[in-house]
Design a protein around this motif. Structure first.
Motif, PDB file in Angstrom:
ATOM      1  N   ALA A  28      19.412 -44.782   5.611  1.00 24.59           N
ATOM      2  CA  ALA A  28      20.760 -45.164   5.178  1.00 24.59           C
ATOM      3  C   ALA A  28      20.790 -46.633   4.785  1.00 24.59           C
ATOM      4  N   ALA A  29      21.583 -46.939   3.755  1.00 27.47           N
ATOM      5  CA  ALA A  29      21.708 -48.323   3.289  1.00 27.47           C
ATOM      6  C   ALA A  29      22.395 -49.177   4.347  1.00 27.47           C
ATOM      7  N   GLU A  30      21.988 -50.440   4.406  1.00 23.27           N
ATOM      8  CA  GLU A  30      22.606 -51.358   5.350  1.00 23.27           C
ATOM      9  C   GLU A  30      24.058 -51.605   4.947  1.00 23.27           C
ATOM     10  N   PRO A  31      24.979 -51.554   5.896  1.00 21.36           N
ATOM     11  CA  PRO A  31      26.386 -51.830   5.554  1.00 21.36           C
ATOM     12  C   PRO A  31      26.560 -53.283   5.139  1.00 21.36           C
ATOM     13  N   GLU A  32      27.449 -53.503   4.154  1.00 20.16           N
ATOM     14  CA  GLU A  32      27.719 -54.866   3.710  1.00 20.16           C
ATOM     15  C   GLU A  32      28.487 -55.625   4.783  1.00 20.16           C
ATOM     16  N   ALA A  33      28.214 -56.898   4.846  1.00 21.60           N
ATOM     17  CA  ALA A  33      28.911 -57.714   5.839  1.00 21.60           C
ATOM     18  C   ALA A  33      30.402 -57.775   5.530  1.00 21.60           C
ATOM     19  N   VAL A  34      31.219 -57.657   6.558  1.00 23.90           N
ATOM     20  CA  VAL A  34      32.671 -57.718   6.395  1.00 23.90           C
ATOM     21  C   VAL A  34      33.098 -59.178   6.241  1.00 23.90           C
ATOM     22  N   GLU A  35      33.947 -59.440   5.226  1.00 17.66           N
ATOM     23  CA  GLU A  35      34.460 -60.794   5.047  1.00 17.66           C
ATOM     24  C   GLU A  35      35.769 -60.915   5.818  1.00 17.66           C
ATOM     25  N   TYR A  36      35.727 -61.587   6.935  1.00 17.28           N
ATOM     26  CA  TYR A  36      36.914 -61.721   7.756  1.00 17.28           C
ATOM     27  C   TYR A  36      37.903 -62.679   7.109  1.00 17.28           C
ATOM     28  N   VAL A  37      39.187 -62.494   7.407  1.00 18.65           N
ATOM     29  CA  VAL A  37      40.226 -63.350   6.850  1.00 18.65           C
ATOM     30  C   VAL A  37      40.036 -64.775   7.343  1.00 18.65           C
ATOM     31  N   ARG A  38      40.083 -65.719   6.415  1.00 21.63           N
ATOM     32  CA  ARG A  38      39.914 -67.129   6.760  1.00 21.63           C
ATOM     33  C   ARG A  38      41.261 -67.833   6.704  1.00 21.63           C
ATOM     34  N   VAL A  39      41.476 -68.720   7.646  1.00 23.23           N
ATOM     35  CA  VAL A  39      42.706 -69.501   7.676  1.00 23.23           C
ATOM     36  C   VAL A  39      42.680 -70.519   6.545  1.00 23.23           C
ATOM     37  N   TYR A  47      49.180 -69.694   6.341  1.00 22.22           N
ATOM     38  CA  TYR A  47      48.469 -69.220   5.152  1.00 22.22           C
ATOM     39  C   TYR A  47      47.061 -68.736   5.507  1.00 22.22           C
ATOM     40  N   PHE A  48      46.591 -67.751   4.742  1.00 19.28           N
ATOM     41  CA  PHE A  48      45.211 -67.285   4.867  1.00 19.28           C
ATOM     42  C   PHE A  48      44.690 -66.947   3.475  1.00 19.28           C
ATOM     43  N   TYR A  49      43.369 -67.022   3.313  1.00 13.73           N
ATOM     44  CA  TYR A  49      42.765 -66.708   2.026  1.00 13.73           C
ATOM     45  C   TYR A  49      42.775 -65.196   1.794  1.00 13.73           C
ATOM     46  N   ILE A  50      43.223 -64.777   0.616  1.00 15.24           N
ATOM     47  CA  ILE A  50      43.071 -63.379   0.237  1.00 15.24           C
ATOM     48  C   ILE A  50      41.573 -63.120   0.067  1.00 15.24           C
TER      49      ILE A  50
END
Length: 351
Positions: A28-39, A47-50
């Motif tokens: 199985a392909a490696e899952p892509e890293a999740v981009e967590y919401v940044r302040v 505010y947070f970055y979309i």
């Protein structure tokens, strides 16, 4: 060939095929890293970055419950329209959500705002509105937003604003931390108009304001081109003792979309900071040539309408963080008309 020999041969072939490819099992392909919401702290708190962009987003709003009292009580529902009621009291609930997006450009911060609001007089009588939606960059604002005439004193007694203050407008405002000045062109399709005419108004408005130490001020003017009349208003606040003294005056050359309550009016209030959570604001206002209705079908002049005066008190209390209560009681006595007592109680949870 017998059935038994055929089955044995097929089994042997399958076993040989499986052995040949046993080393090439599916992975199985490696899952892509999740981009967590940044302040995003470039534009203040909240505010947070979309994700995946350099645009900052803030989500805020409030929930309000309010009970009002007065003869044939009608509730204002955001954009100037009202919910009528035949009894002497009425309750309504409001939910509002605001989305604010900001990003940097070569012209400075680019801002986009959407405010969605729903007002419910009851389960079957609800009004969902676009309360504001505009673009703002380099001091230029275009869209649906509240004019400077929506500003007022902090209490609930003063009546020194327009009948409707939410317009499709184009404006420019120059501002520093201590001063601002601006000019706007307003579409006044929902403004007031004289008997026999229709609302097709365009208005020109300006504002100058700022603060200096314990004093803040604003001067606002507007000219209604359809009614060929205008109004000008000045208001100020200054810290005095345990509270803030607020003064305001307004003059109208004739009934128009910027001010049609009276030919002139003056109001004074004193907002007392009783504690860090409790504020009590008594106020008094006097109207010269009081029309009062602030609606379509206005007369062409204020002459002979008689005067009026009004007194009231507003109490604000912070129950907890982001939870507020407000109560107000006001008495109005016009020369031409019956005196009336009105008020409301409000609970509001902000987020």
């Amino acid at each position: 060939m017998s059935i038994k020999s055929l089955l044995l041969g097929s089994t042997a072939a399958l076993a040989a095929f499986s052995g040949a490819y046993a080393a090439d099992a599916i992975v199985a392909a490696e899952p892509e890293a999740v981009e967590y919401v940044r302040v995003c702290d470039a534009y203040g708190t909240g505010y947070f970055y979309i994700p995946g962009t350099e645009t900052c987003l803030k989500i805020n709003g409030y929930v309000r419950f309010q009970v009002g009292a007065g003869p044939n009580r009608s509730e204002t529902v955001g954009n100037g329209s009202t919910v009528a009621n035949r009894s002497d009291w009425d309750a309504f609930t409001r939910g509002q959500v605001q989305l604010t997006a900001k990003s940097d450009t070569e012209y400075g911060p680019l801002t986009g705002v959407i405010v969605l609001q729903t007002n419910a007089d009851n389960a079957s009588s609800q009004a969902a509105i676009l309360d504001s939606a505009y673009i703002d960059v380099a001091g230029i604002r275009a869209g649906l937003f509240y004019s400077w005439w929506d500003d007022g004193l902090s209490g609930e007694t003063d009546e020194i604003g327009s009948a409707v203050t939410l317009h499709n407008s184009l404006r420019y405002q120059y501002e520093t931390p201590e001063f601002y000045a601006g000019l706007s062109v307003d579409e006044l399709e929902d403004g007031v108009y004289q008997v026999g005419e229709s609302s097709n108004n365009v208005g020109i408005a300006f504002a100058v304001g700022g603060k200096a130490g314990i004093f803040s001020y604003q001067v606002t003017g507007g000219f209604d081109t359809d009614n060929s009349d205008g109004a000008i208003r000045a208001l100020g606040n200054v810290k005095v003792g345990p509270g803030t003294l607020g003064l305001a005056a307004v003059y109208s050359s004739g009934p128009n979309s910027y001010y049609s309550k009276a030919e002139w009016a003056a109001v004074a209030q004193y907002a007392i900071d009783a504690t860090d959570k409790l504020k009590i604001t008594p106020a008094v206002q006097y109207f010269g040539n009081y029309y009062g209705a602030n609606k379509a079908g206005v007369p062409d002049t204020f002459n002979g309408l008689g005067d009026a005066w009004k007194v009231g008190v507003t109490v604000d209390y912070q129950i907890a963080d982001n939870l507020y209560a407000k109560a107000t009681l006001n008495y109005l006595d016009p020369d031409r008309g019956d005196d009336v007592t009105t008020g409301f109680f409000r609970l509001q949870r902000a987020f």
